[in-house]
Design a protein around this motif. Structure first.
Motif, PDB file in Angstrom:
ATOM      1  N   GLU A  73      32.594  38.145  42.063  1.00 47.50           N
ATOM      2  CA  GLU A  73      33.308  39.018  42.989  1.00 47.50           C
ATOM      3  C   GLU A  73      34.664  38.402  43.326  1.00 47.50           C
ATOM      4  O   GLU A  73      34.828  37.182  43.270  1.00 47.50           O
ATOM      5  CB  GLU A  73      32.511  39.196  44.290  1.00 47.50           C
ATOM      6  CG  GLU A  73      31.122  39.779  44.140  1.00 47.50           C
ATOM      7  CD  GLU A  73      30.385  39.769  45.465  1.00 47.50           C
ATOM      8  OE1 GLU A  73      31.047  39.956  46.516  1.00 47.50           O
ATOM      9  OE2 GLU A  73      29.161  39.549  45.468  1.00 47.50           O
ATOM     10  N   PRO A  74      35.644  39.221  43.712  1.00 45.72           N
ATOM     11  CA  PRO A  74      36.924  38.664  44.155  1.00 45.72           C
ATOM     12  C   PRO A  74      36.726  37.746  45.359  1.00 45.72           C
ATOM     13  O   PRO A  74      35.890  37.991  46.229  1.00 45.72           O
ATOM     14  CB  PRO A  74      37.734  39.905  44.538  1.00 45.72           C
ATOM     15  CG  PRO A  74      37.108  41.034  43.767  1.00 45.72           C
ATOM     16  CD  PRO A  74      35.648  40.698  43.695  1.00 45.72           C
ATOM     17  N   SER A  75      37.498  36.659  45.391  1.00 48.54           N
ATOM     18  CA  SER A  75      37.432  35.711  46.497  1.00 48.54           C
ATOM     19  C   SER A  75      38.806  35.093  46.685  1.00 48.54           C
ATOM     20  O   SER A  75      39.693  35.239  45.839  1.00 48.54           O
ATOM     21  CB  SER A  75      36.395  34.620  46.212  1.00 48.54           C
ATOM     22  OG  SER A  75      36.802  33.829  45.110  1.00 48.54           O
ATOM     23  N   GLU A 126      41.465  38.126  36.407  1.00 50.23           N
ATOM     24  CA  GLU A 126      40.980  39.504  36.366  1.00 50.23           C
ATOM     25  C   GLU A 126      39.445  39.498  36.366  1.00 50.23           C
ATOM     26  O   GLU A 126      38.820  38.839  35.518  1.00 50.23           O
ATOM     27  CB  GLU A 126      41.492  40.203  35.106  1.00 50.23           C
ATOM     28  CG  GLU A 126      43.009  40.309  35.025  1.00 50.23           C
ATOM     29  CD  GLU A 126      43.578  41.296  36.028  1.00 50.23           C
ATOM     30  OE1 GLU A 126      42.836  42.194  36.453  1.00 50.23           O
ATOM     31  OE2 GLU A 126      44.770  41.165  36.360  1.00 50.23           O
ATOM     32  N   ILE A 127      38.840  40.192  37.308  1.00 52.35           N
ATOM     33  CA  ILE A 127      37.382  40.261  37.405  1.00 52.35           C
ATOM     34  C   ILE A 127      36.932  41.668  37.040  1.00 52.35           C
ATOM     35  O   ILE A 127      37.400  42.644  37.633  1.00 52.35           O
ATOM     36  CB  ILE A 127      36.907  39.902  38.829  1.00 52.35           C
ATOM     37  CG1 ILE A 127      37.316  38.464  39.151  1.00 52.35           C
ATOM     38  CG2 ILE A 127      35.389  40.068  38.951  1.00 52.35           C
ATOM     39  CD1 ILE A 127      36.974  38.038  40.557  1.00 52.35           C
ATOM     40  N   THR A 155      40.148  33.072  43.729  1.00 52.36           N
ATOM     41  CA  THR A 155      40.530  33.703  42.464  1.00 52.36           C
ATOM     42  C   THR A 155      41.546  34.825  42.597  1.00 52.36           C
ATOM     43  O   THR A 155      42.135  35.237  41.593  1.00 52.36           O
ATOM     44  CB  THR A 155      39.278  34.259  41.760  1.00 52.36           C
ATOM     45  OG1 THR A 155      38.632  35.218  42.629  1.00 52.36           O
ATOM     46  CG2 THR A 155      38.293  33.151  41.435  1.00 52.36           C
ATOM     47  N   THR A 156      41.766  35.343  43.801  1.00 57.14           N
ATOM     48  CA  THR A 156      42.650  36.487  43.973  1.00 57.14           C
ATOM     49  C   THR A 156      44.050  36.203  43.421  1.00 57.14           C
ATOM     50  O   THR A 156      44.669  35.201  43.754  1.00 57.14           O
ATOM     51  CB  THR A 156      42.744  36.877  45.455  1.00 57.14           C
ATOM     52  OG1 THR A 156      41.453  37.277  45.920  1.00 57.14           O
ATOM     53  CG2 THR A 156      43.720  38.026  45.650  1.00 57.14           C
TER      54      THR A 156
END
Length: 554
Positions: free
Chosen positions: A425-427, A435-436, A430-431
């Motif tokens: 999930e975005p966090s 790309e997730i 990683t934002t």
């Protein structure tokens, strides 16, 4: 995120998604009958029950050298024994044991006292935290000339050496983080992905081998991502604890010089006599892989490090052996691994570490049961290893790599579990950097495939019986340093084909909310089954995976 980097990441995400979708649409391949009893022994209910215990309040977050982690060690050893594995180590009296003792030094640095002083001709300037970050297991007082060594890399296979014609004996070395041309998909350094040369430990070992007395690391001045320090601070949670977690180190570590990180401002001051500013130095290296290393005239640094606390303790790698069934191939080894520690507790707060790495711990235990329940055994031996002190710097796995229980020269493959239980999930970590995919409920990241395409092909072939969406994005990114953040990496440094199975980051990573109730157990079960089938291939096929020393870019 710069547009070029974002577009490249998006393209990779599309490729990974389309490849996974194609795999899902292929006709499933039946599990070989000889492997089916063990395959069926891997059960979701067992994984759920074991992880509920390992990540419970009772184990207090399994901090290395604390009672909760000691309890986890004893539980794993008992489960290995119940499964029927052989002890793979010996105790102090020479008796067989499931525990390979890992001696540790725990220390607390004193940031109020730690200091770096620059003497430039007749002028002097000093810095402390947060301009100077890091610590060392011993107190340090040294003064030495400073030299600049580019990225600090010597890579003969790539045709690059920052230390060519550079004398660093008795000196402090300043280097950039990461490696050259990291945003160029065609770079000889694995394109946009990290290689094993990119990590600070390898840079420090390289400097140490040439006689340096300390290593200072600065973020690349032309970087298109956060620095390592900025990345860690984005995680929050355990990284922001007060007081901070203590450091831990191996007393007999092959690395025995201090490694500190300096801010951009400090780095610019240190390079005042370089003849070029930091941005120009990096640009000159990146342009055509031309090293810019140099002595720095009239430049001396003094380093003072001290600790407010220092103690010795003992943890353990939990190790069990399934001997191979073939008289010849039994001397060869496949490793299945995870780590049992996490970040402990702080007052009423508990860092449960269900995904990180309770999930991997119980996955290895499940595989031990599965292989031992299977009447037919693989030809090569399998070493099951659950490592100590990963969260403190991969210490247990570095220890086993330095003190192997089976010859590494005939270790044919390694599957490492670290965080195999969640949906990515975005966090905050990683934002803007990665790309997730929109749907990660069936997705597994394979990390390290570029160092062994044969390994990758074997896992993907085994996956035709399981049906996961396999993703290699982390082998093509350089912002998160993922490649060298888990226990397969010390073995990659020893030329062992090794891959990390991982389900990605999420907002609960290194937070107290990483709990057992948030695990995707059906996916986790499939991941353990994929590892079972993959390990069977590595332990049985005539030709084992080859290792690629210097993976190139596109």
């Amino acid at each position: 995120m710069k547009m070029r980097k974002a577009a490249w990441g998006a393209a990779l995400g599309i490729l990974a998604w389309s490849g996974a979708a194609h795999a899902e649409s292929a006709k499933p391949v039946p599990v070989p009958a000889a492997q089916m009893p063990g395959f069926d022994r891997i059960r979701e209910a067992d994984l759920r029950a074991d992880l509920t215990f390992i990540a419970s309040d009772a184990l207090l977050g399994r901090m290395s050298l604390q009672p909760g982690d000691d309890a986890a060690v004893q539980w794993i050893a008992a489960e290995f024994a119940k499964a029927g594995l052989q002890p793979a180590a010996t105790d102090a009296k020479g008796a067989p044991s499931f525990l390979q003792s890992v001696p540790l030094i725990e220390y607390r640095s004193n940031p109020a006292a730690n200091a770096l002083t620059l003497r430039l001709g007749n002028t002097e300037q000093s810095w402390k935290a947060p301009e100077l970050i890091g610590g060392y297991r011993d107190d340090v007082d040294l003064s030495a000339p400073l030299v600049f060594a580019g990225f600090g890399i010597s890579a003969p296979g790539v045709g690059y050496d920052d230390y060519k014609d550079l004398d660093v004996r008795g000196k402090v070395v300043l280097v950039f983080e990461h490696e050259p041309q990291e945003n160029d998909p065609t770079s000889r350094f694995n394109g946009t992905g990290n290689t094993r040369h990119a990590t600070n430990r390898v840079k420090a070992l390289n400097a140490q081998a040439r006689g340096a007395v300390a290593l200072l690391v600065m973020a690349e001045p032309n970087r298109k991502h956060p620095s390592n320090l900025e990345r860690v601070n984005r995680i929050g949670g355990s990284a922001k604890r007060v007081p901070p977690l203590p450091g831990q180190a191996l007393p007999d570590d092959e690395l025995h010089i201090p490694v500190l990180t300096v801010s951009d401002a400090v780095a610019a001051a240190l390079l005042a006599k370089a003849g070029m500013n930091p941005q120009a130095l990096q640009a000159a290296i990146d342009q055509n892989l031309a090293p810019q290393s140099r002595a720095l005239p009239e430049t001396t640094v003094a380093l003072h490090l001290e600790n407010t606390q220092r103690l010795r303790g003992l943890s353990a790698n939990v190790v069990g052996l399934l001997p191979g069934s073939d008289p010849t191939l039994a001397a060869e080894t496949v490793i299945i691994s995870a780590h049992h520690d996490h970040d402990g507790s702080n007052g009423p707060e508990i860092w449960h570490g269900a995904d990180d790495n309770g999930s991997g711990t119980v996955g290895v235990v499940a595989l031990a049961r599965a292989f031992m329940a299977n009447p037919v055994k693989p030809k090569r031996s399998i070493l099951f290893a659950v490592f100590a002190a990963e969260e403190r710097g991969l210490l247990g796995s570095y220890y086993l790599a330095m003190h192997p229980l089976r010859p590494l020269a005939t270790t044919r493959a390694m599957i490492n579990f670290d965080m195999i239980g969640r949906n990515e999930e975005p966090s905050d970590q990683t934002t803007g950097l990665l790309e997730i995919p929109k749907d990660t409920t069936n997705r597994l990241n394979l990390i390290g495939a570029t160092y062994s395409p044969d390994f990758d092909r074997a896992v993907r072939a085994a996956n035709r019986s399981v049906g996961l969406d396999l993703d290699d994005r982390f082998d093509r990114e350089n912002a998160l340093n993922v490649f060298f953040r888990s226990d397969q990496f010390p073995f990659v440094l020893k030329d062992v084909p090794a891959m990390w199975f991982n389900t990605g980051f999420h907002p609960d990573y290194h937070h107290t909310s990483d709990t057992a109730d948030r695990i995707n157990y059906p996916k986790m079960t499939k991941i353990v089954k994929l590892a079972y089938l993959s390990a069977w291939r590595f332990a049985t096929e005539t030709v084992p995976p080859a290792f690629v020393s210097d993976p190139a870019g596109r």
